[in-house]
Design a protein around this motif. Structure first.
Motif, short mmCIF file in Angstrom:
data_model
loop_
_atom_site.label_atom_id
_atom_site.label_comp_id
_atom_site.label_asym_id
_atom_site.label_seq_id
_atom_site.Cartn_x
_atom_site.Cartn_y
_atom_site.Cartn_z
N ILE A 48 0.87 -1.17 0.00
CA ILE A 48 0.00 0.00 0.00
C ILE A 48 0.91 1.22 0.00
CG2 ILE A 48 -1.85 1.26 1.16
CD1 ILE A 48 -2.56 -1.64 0.30
N CYS A 49 0.65 2.15 -0.91
CA CYS A 49 1.49 3.34 -1.05
C CYS A 49 0.63 4.60 -1.02
CB CYS A 49 2.21 3.33 -2.40
SG CYS A 49 3.24 1.93 -2.69
N VAL A 50 1.25 5.70 -0.61
CA VAL A 50 0.63 7.01 -0.77
C VAL A 50 0.98 7.48 -2.18
CG1 VAL A 50 0.69 9.42 -0.03
CG2 VAL A 50 0.70 7.60 1.66
N ASP A 51 -0.02 7.97 -2.89
CA ASP A 51 0.18 8.42 -4.27
C ASP A 51 0.42 9.93 -4.29
OD1 ASP A 51 0.17 8.73 -7.02
OD2 ASP A 51 -2.00 8.58 -7.20
N THR A 52 1.57 10.35 -4.78
CA THR A 52 1.89 11.79 -4.86
C THR A 52 1.84 12.32 -6.30
OG1 THR A 52 4.27 11.41 -5.06
CG2 THR A 52 3.38 11.66 -2.83
N VAL A 53 1.52 11.44 -7.27
CA VAL A 53 1.58 11.87 -8.68
C VAL A 53 0.30 11.65 -9.46
CG1 VAL A 53 4.09 11.58 -8.80
CG2 VAL A 53 2.60 9.66 -9.41
#
Length: 103
Positions: A48-53
């Motif tokens: 699970i990742c935080v999306d910055t793009v």
């Protein structure tokens, strides 16, 4: 850093205040096919990742983990361990393209 394919998203209505408004993405890390060395294949793992793009499902993305995940302007004060920092257009290995967006 590693490459991964976006496979889904996470909805969490209850979370720490710092994470409110952060887009959470499910990804599967990719690796070079050992046999053909001509394509990227999934590892069968999930992160699970935080999306910055602004990545979307099905896209190939570039991910950082650990302390590097908090080096972006958006994540420097967040309790995160994995962050999407790029959407991949092409990957070349040994002079040949093993991935091209849209193919």
């Amino acid at each position: 850093m590693f490459l991964a394919k976006v496979t889904g998203s996470v909805v969490s209505t209850q979370k720490v205040d710092a994470m409110v408004g952060q887009k959470l993405i499910v990804v599967e890390p990719l690796r070079l096919n050992d046999k053909t060395r001509a394509e990227l294949i999934g590892t069968g793992r999930t992160f699970i990742c935080v999306d910055t793009v602004g990545a979307g499902e099905g896209e190939t993305v570039l991910i950082v983990q650990g302390s590097s995940a908090r080096f972006t302007e958006q994540t420097k004060k967040l309790p995160v361990d994995a962050t999407i920092i790029g959407i991949v257009d092409q990957v070349n290995v040994g002079g040949a393209a093993v991935f091209k967006m849209g193919q």
